[in-house]
Motif scaffolding. Structure first.
Motif, short mmCIF file in Angstrom:
data_model
loop_
_atom_site.label_atom_id
_atom_site.label_comp_id
_atom_site.label_asym_id
_atom_site.label_seq_id
_atom_site.Cartn_x
_atom_site.Cartn_y
_atom_site.Cartn_z
N GLU A 16 -4.50 2.34 -5.27
CA GLU A 16 -3.46 1.54 -5.68
C GLU A 16 -2.78 0.42 -4.98
O GLU A 16 -1.63 -0.38 -5.41
N ALA A 17 -3.38 0.14 -4.05
CA ALA A 17 -3.03 -0.89 -3.30
C ALA A 17 -3.09 -2.32 -3.71
O ALA A 17 -3.97 -2.77 -4.45
N VAL A 18 -2.03 -3.27 -3.65
CA VAL A 18 -1.85 -4.48 -4.23
C VAL A 18 -2.03 -5.53 -3.21
O VAL A 18 -0.70 -5.57 -2.32
N LEU A 19 -2.86 -6.48 -3.23
CA LEU A 19 -3.00 -7.50 -2.27
C LEU A 19 -2.33 -8.74 -2.74
O LEU A 19 -2.81 -9.32 -3.68
N HIS A 20 -1.09 -9.30 -2.28
CA HIS A 20 -0.51 -10.36 -3.09
C HIS A 20 -1.30 -11.74 -2.42
O HIS A 20 -1.34 -11.81 -1.30
N LEU A 73 -9.76 -12.47 2.15
CA LEU A 73 -8.85 -11.85 1.31
C LEU A 73 -9.61 -11.19 0.08
O LEU A 73 -9.19 -10.16 -0.17
N LYS A 74 -10.57 -11.89 -0.53
CA LYS A 74 -11.34 -11.13 -1.36
C LYS A 74 -12.04 -9.95 -0.96
O LYS A 74 -12.25 -8.95 -1.67
N TRP A 75 -12.68 -9.95 0.24
CA TRP A 75 -13.32 -8.84 0.74
C TRP A 75 -12.21 -7.71 1.05
O TRP A 75 -12.55 -6.59 0.52
N MET A 76 -11.05 -7.79 1.42
CA MET A 76 -10.03 -6.91 1.46
C MET A 76 -9.70 -6.34 0.11
O MET A 76 -9.61 -5.17 -0.11
N ASP A 77 -9.66 -7.32 -0.98
CA ASP A 77 -9.40 -6.89 -2.03
C ASP A 77 -10.33 -6.06 -2.70
O ASP A 77 -10.11 -4.99 -3.41
N ASP A 78 -11.26 -6.23 -2.64
CA ASP A 78 -12.70 -5.74 -3.09
C ASP A 78 -12.70 -4.16 -2.57
O ASP A 78 -13.02 -3.37 -3.24
N PHE A 79 -12.62 -4.56 -1.27
CA PHE A 79 -12.66 -3.13 -0.40
C PHE A 79 -11.60 -1.96 -0.84
O PHE A 79 -11.89 -0.71 -1.19
N LYS A 80 -10.39 -2.63 -1.10
CA LYS A 80 -9.14 -1.72 -1.42
C LYS A 80 -9.46 -1.16 -2.79
O LYS A 80 -9.17 0.09 -3.26
N ARG A 81 -10.23 -1.80 -3.72
CA ARG A 81 -10.64 -1.47 -5.11
C ARG A 81 -11.93 -0.63 -5.19
O ARG A 81 -12.14 0.05 -6.28
N SER A 82 -12.72 -0.61 -4.07
CA SER A 82 -13.92 0.13 -4.35
C SER A 82 -13.98 1.47 -4.53
O SER A 82 -15.06 1.77 -5.27
N ASN A 83 -13.11 2.13 -4.13
CA ASN A 83 -12.98 3.64 -4.43
C ASN A 83 -12.56 4.03 -5.70
O ASN A 83 -12.65 5.20 -6.04
N GLY A 84 -12.20 3.21 -6.51
CA GLY A 84 -11.43 3.35 -7.81
C GLY A 84 -9.98 4.07 -8.09
O GLY A 84 -9.47 3.90 -8.86
N ASP A 85 -9.57 4.59 -6.97
CA ASP A 85 -8.26 5.35 -7.08
C ASP A 85 -7.07 4.87 -5.86
O ASP A 85 -6.38 5.19 -5.69
N ASP A 128 0.87 -1.36 0.03
CA ASP A 128 -0.03 0.10 -0.17
C ASP A 128 0.93 1.18 0.09
O ASP A 128 1.62 1.42 1.12
N GLU A 129 0.94 2.15 -1.21
CA GLU A 129 1.68 3.22 -1.12
C GLU A 129 3.07 2.91 -1.24
O GLU A 129 3.84 3.63 -0.70
N GLY A 130 3.38 1.58 -1.73
CA GLY A 130 4.91 1.22 -1.96
C GLY A 130 5.66 0.57 -0.66
O GLY A 130 6.65 0.29 -0.48
#
Length: 345
Positions: free
Chosen positions: A241-245, A227-239, A187-189
């Motif tokens: 850039e966090a990447v869940l490995h 993990l899908k919940w976390m990934d979906d939540f991080k992507r939910s606002n569209g901007d 998240d943010e590098g």
């Protein structure tokens, strides 16, 4: 050894029915769903698809003289000071909630406060948190240290944890858990690792799990859904850039991370200035330095801990209720009783 395969692949599939993210029925109340000294209220929320459910609302526990970041022992030990393989975590976001609470590293005594922006984003997302989310006391993700696996610095916060169990743990409460794995969010590098764990005091079957494979066998799809919940939540606002490995690392890797971040925390605390701050974080009270007690019956390895325990408390929960237990003081009393009994024999 790293757990791979079905767990990673499941991230791109449908959310498991076990996730609880869109369920109208929350886990049964156990007493742990109440924050310290506060009642829990409920409100009706509409999740994705218009599903109506009763979602509890929480208040942050009032600030005290106890720092949940620094004053709660990370490692659970026996009264003989022997390791158990368990750790404690501070819960910030209860299972089934739509609010974001966080331990505040920069605040005096590191109070837990609600993040209004984060809570608003969760409500807009509409899927309740499918696990208890918290942080590990006495840990620190050092931004000066590059991660061994992903070559990214720490995120300047305590180490995060997902409790996969079914028992709701209230805001600011402390639970005992067994680490069974870890995943990394960049998240943010920065490397924002998440420890996967099971609450050992949970009445559910996951309390016996020791590996990610055990969790998958007992409750198939549980980890992937979280993990899908976390990934979906991080992507939910569209901007974001966090990447869940998707790669899930095993319990050995999780414990290595915990030990490393504990050492980083010790280094951070050692840097405290006259105001009790280090790198912008509140880490100590200048008037609360531990002193050795002049009482011979206390085992030498716990003298400083028992002195500190007069100013702090460890919260230990059960599957029935959360109790305030002076663990270290009790350990000392038992040691004294044992020695006195031996003298009488």
């Amino acid at each position: 050894v790293k757990a791979r395969g079905a767990f990673a692949l499941a991230l791109s599939g449908p959310t498991s029915a076990n996730s609880g993210t869109e369920s109208a029925q929350l886990p049964p109340q156990t007493g742990l769903e109440k924050p310290l000294g506060k009642d829990v209220q409920a409100r009706t929320e509409s999740g994705n698809g218009g599903l109506q459910c009763q979602v509890p609302t929480y208040e942050a526990p009032p600030p005290t003289s106890v720092s949940l970041w620094h004053d709660v022992d990370l490692f659970v030990k026996t009264w003989l000071d022997e390791p158990t393989g368990y750790v404690r975590y501070i819960n910030e976001m209860p299972l089934g909630c739509l609010q974001k609470f966080e331990v505040q590293p920069h605040e005096v005594q590191n109070a837990i406060l609600e993040d209004p922006i984060g809570s608003s984003r969760l409500r807009d997302f509409g899927q309740t948190v499918p696990f208890n989310y918290g942080c590990l006391p006495q840990t620190y993700r050092d931004p000066k240290r590059l991660d061994d696996i992903y070559d990214a610095p720490g995120d300047d916060d305590p180490l995060d944890i997902f409790d996969l169990g079914s028992t709701i743990v209230g805001v600011g409460q402390v639970a005992r858990c067994r680490p069974i794995g870890a995943v990394c969010l960049i998240d943010e590098g920065q490397a924002d690792w998440k420890i996967l764990a099971v609450n050992i005091d949970d009445a559910g079957p996951l309390s016996k799990a020791k590996t990610v494979e055990d969790v998958e066998r007992i409750q198939p799809g549980r980890i992937a859904a979280c993990l899908k919940w976390m990934d979906d939540f991080k992507r939910s606002n569209g901007d974001d850039e966090a990447v869940l490995h998707a790669e899930i690392h095993d319990a050995e890797c999780a414990m290595k991370l915990i030990r490393q971040d504990h050492e980083s925390w010790r280094e951070l605390v050692s840097e405290a200035d006259e105001e009790g701050r280090a790198r912008g974080h509140w880490v100590a009270s200048t008037s609360a330095k531990p002193k050795a007690l002049n009482v011979g019956w206390i085992p030498s390895c716990t003298v400083a801990e028992i002195e500190a325990s007069r100013k702090r408390a460890v919260f230990a929960g059960s599957n029935q209720s959360a109790q305030l237990v002076p663990v270290l003081a009790a350990r000392g009393r038992r040691a004294r009783t044992q020695l006195e009994d031996e003298k009488l024999q």
